[in-house]
Motif scaffolding. Sequence first.
Motif, PDB file in Angstrom:
ATOM      1  N   PRO A  23       0.790  -1.221   0.000  1.00 35.10           N
ATOM      2  CA  PRO A  23       0.000   0.000   0.000  1.00 35.10           C
ATOM      3  C   PRO A  23       0.827   1.277   0.000  1.00 35.10           C
ATOM      4  O   PRO A  23       0.321   2.342  -0.363  1.00 35.10           O
ATOM      5  CB  PRO A  23      -0.821  -0.126   1.295  1.00 35.10           C
ATOM      6  CG  PRO A  23      -0.090  -1.093   2.139  1.00 35.10           C
ATOM      7  CD  PRO A  23       0.571  -2.042   1.196  1.00 35.10           C
ATOM      8  N   THR A  24       2.098   1.212   0.409  1.00 36.97           N
ATOM      9  CA  THR A  24       2.940   2.403   0.433  1.00 36.97           C
ATOM     10  C   THR A  24       3.573   2.683  -0.920  1.00 36.97           C
ATOM     11  O   THR A  24       4.272   3.678  -1.078  1.00 36.97           O
ATOM     12  CB  THR A  24       4.050   2.231   1.481  1.00 36.97           C
ATOM     13  OG1 THR A  24       4.781   1.038   1.191  1.00 36.97           O
ATOM     14  CG2 THR A  24       3.465   2.144   2.884  1.00 36.97           C
ATOM     15  N   GLU A  25       3.340   1.831  -1.897  1.00 37.48           N
ATOM     16  CA  GLU A  25       3.984   1.971  -3.184  1.00 37.48           C
ATOM     17  C   GLU A  25       2.936   2.134  -4.280  1.00 37.48           C
ATOM     18  O   GLU A  25       1.847   1.554  -4.221  1.00 37.48           O
ATOM     19  CB  GLU A  25       4.871   0.747  -3.461  1.00 37.48           C
ATOM     20  CG  GLU A  25       5.975   0.585  -2.409  1.00 37.48           C
ATOM     21  CD  GLU A  25       6.740  -0.713  -2.569  1.00 37.48           C
ATOM     22  OE1 GLU A  25       6.201  -1.626  -3.221  1.00 37.48           O
ATOM     23  OE2 GLU A  25       7.856  -0.803  -2.058  1.00 37.48           O
ATOM     24  N   GLU A  26       3.288   2.924  -5.285  1.00 36.32           N
ATOM     25  CA  GLU A  26       2.329   3.254  -6.344  1.00 36.32           C
ATOM     26  C   GLU A  26       2.230   2.146  -7.388  1.00 36.32           C
ATOM     27  O   GLU A  26       1.166   1.912  -7.950  1.00 36.32           O
ATOM     28  CB  GLU A  26       2.745   4.565  -7.006  1.00 36.32           C
ATOM     29  CG  GLU A  26       1.809   5.034  -8.101  1.00 36.32           C
ATOM     30  CD  GLU A  26       2.240   6.353  -8.723  1.00 36.32           C
ATOM     31  OE1 GLU A  26       1.560   6.821  -9.651  1.00 36.32           O
ATOM     32  OE2 GLU A  26       3.259   6.903  -8.266  1.00 36.32           O
ATOM     33  N   PHE A  27       3.337   1.470  -7.648  1.00 39.05           N
ATOM     34  CA  PHE A  27       3.374   0.481  -8.713  1.00 39.05           C
ATOM     35  C   PHE A  27       3.606  -0.918  -8.142  1.00 39.05           C
ATOM     36  O   PHE A  27       4.038  -1.078  -6.999  1.00 39.05           O
ATOM     37  CB  PHE A  27       4.477   0.830  -9.716  1.00 39.05           C
ATOM     38  CG  PHE A  27       4.319   2.193 -10.341  1.00 39.05           C
ATOM     39  CD1 PHE A  27       3.358   2.416 -11.308  1.00 39.05           C
ATOM     40  CD2 PHE A  27       5.120   3.246  -9.924  1.00 39.05           C
ATOM     41  CE1 PHE A  27       3.194   3.663 -11.885  1.00 39.05           C
ATOM     42  CE2 PHE A  27       4.975   4.502 -10.493  1.00 39.05           C
ATOM     43  CZ  PHE A  27       4.008   4.717 -11.474  1.00 39.05           C
ATOM     44  N   ASP A  28       3.333  -1.933  -8.963  1.00 40.53           N
ATOM     45  CA  ASP A  28       3.586  -3.314  -8.551  1.00 40.53           C
ATOM     46  C   ASP A  28       5.042  -3.476  -8.152  1.00 40.53           C
ATOM     47  O   ASP A  28       5.952  -2.982  -8.834  1.00 40.53           O
ATOM     48  CB  ASP A  28       3.261  -4.276  -9.698  1.00 40.53           C
ATOM     49  CG  ASP A  28       1.781  -4.368  -9.978  1.00 40.53           C
ATOM     50  OD1 ASP A  28       1.005  -4.314  -9.021  1.00 40.53           O
ATOM     51  OD2 ASP A  28       1.408  -4.492 -11.156  1.00 40.53           O
ATOM     52  N   SER A  29       5.269  -4.166  -7.030  1.00 40.07           N
ATOM     53  CA  SER A  29       6.626  -4.303  -6.520  1.00 40.07           C
ATOM     54  C   SER A  29       7.115  -5.744  -6.499  1.00 40.07           C
ATOM     55  O   SER A  29       8.293  -5.983  -6.254  1.00 40.07           O
ATOM     56  CB  SER A  29       6.726  -3.706  -5.114  1.00 40.07           C
ATOM     57  OG  SER A  29       5.704  -4.191  -4.280  1.00 40.07           O
ATOM     58  N   TYR A  30       6.227  -6.696  -6.725  1.00 41.29           N
ATOM     59  CA  TYR A  30       6.619  -8.107  -6.717  1.00 41.29           C
ATOM     60  C   TYR A  30       5.967  -8.852  -7.865  1.00 41.29           C
ATOM     61  O   TYR A  30       4.851  -8.541  -8.283  1.00 41.29           O
ATOM     62  CB  TYR A  30       6.234  -8.788  -5.397  1.00 41.29           C
ATOM     63  CG  TYR A  30       6.956  -8.245  -4.194  1.00 41.29           C
ATOM     64  CD1 TYR A  30       8.243  -8.665  -3.885  1.00 41.29           C
ATOM     65  CD2 TYR A  30       6.351  -7.308  -3.370  1.00 41.29           C
ATOM     66  CE1 TYR A  30       8.911  -8.165  -2.790  1.00 41.29           C
ATOM     67  CE2 TYR A  30       7.010  -6.800  -2.261  1.00 41.29           C
ATOM     68  CZ  TYR A  30       8.290  -7.229  -1.976  1.00 41.29           C
ATOM     69  OH  TYR A  30       8.947  -6.721  -0.897  1.00 41.29           O
ATOM     70  N   ILE A  31       6.678  -9.846  -8.352  1.00 41.36           N
ATOM     71  CA  ILE A  31       6.136 -10.812  -9.293  1.00 41.36           C
ATOM     72  C   ILE A  31       6.264 -12.182  -8.649  1.00 41.36           C
ATOM     73  O   ILE A  31       7.346 -12.556  -8.194  1.00 41.36           O
ATOM     74  CB  ILE A  31       6.886 -10.813 -10.643  1.00 41.36           C
ATOM     75  CG1 ILE A  31       6.818  -9.431 -11.310  1.00 41.36           C
ATOM     76  CG2 ILE A  31       6.306 -11.870 -11.576  1.00 41.36           C
ATOM     77  CD1 ILE A  31       7.657  -9.345 -12.579  1.00 41.36           C
ATOM     78  N   VAL A  32       5.163 -12.919  -8.582  1.00 36.92           N
ATOM     79  CA  VAL A  32       5.187 -14.293  -8.085  1.00 36.92           C
ATOM     80  C   VAL A  32       4.878 -15.207  -9.264  1.00 36.92           C
ATOM     81  O   VAL A  32       3.806 -15.105  -9.863  1.00 36.92           O
ATOM     82  CB  VAL A  32       4.170 -14.498  -6.945  1.00 36.92           C
ATOM     83  CG1 VAL A  32       4.198 -15.952  -6.478  1.00 36.92           C
ATOM     84  CG2 VAL A  32       4.470 -13.558  -5.781  1.00 36.92           C
TER      85      VAL A  32
END
Length: 204
Positions: free
Chosen positions: A17-26
Amino acid sequence: MLQVLLEYIIIYYFTLPTEEFDSYIVVSFMNATLVLSIGETVEEVTESGFLGTTPTIACSQLGEDALIQVYPDGIRHIRADKRVNEWRSPGKRIIKKCALSERQVVIALSGGEIVYFEMDQSGQLNEYTERKEMSAEVVCMSLGSIPPGHQRSRFLAVGLADQTVRIISLDPSDTLQPLSMQALPALPESLCIVEMGGAGDSEM
């Protein structure tokens, strides 16, 4: 969260929630799960809390800062401090389908048994005391988004191998009780609960 399906591979994208863009790929393979971080470069995350030796059925953010991984033999609730609470499926039964919301997890075990979990105010994921036996194998499930100011999505949609869709209540007053049933001319493949209309004029 965005989900992309390839042959034998499922890719999930999600962000905190603190980041604007996707931060992980699973990335889920037939027998393994790979977690990658997205930044200036894409790198493997070795201490994600995810179980890497199994495919992932679904994953998502749970609450404000936790993650959830659903895999065939269980559920991993990964807290912000990296503590992991694990629930294992009973006996030789495996998880066939699942549905997730911001605070809820619903799984369908082989044989058609539904198990419901809900996150409490302390961030603990708790199993509901009873389970629901369906009349046929579960082939698809869906939870609606949690309305603003509410603690849960009130409805679960379940598609069964007997070519029906059932609506199940998740309200505390009648949890896991059937509300309606719709027969279909073919096997349901996917379900989506969408709220339509404006405030005071909504339809399910």
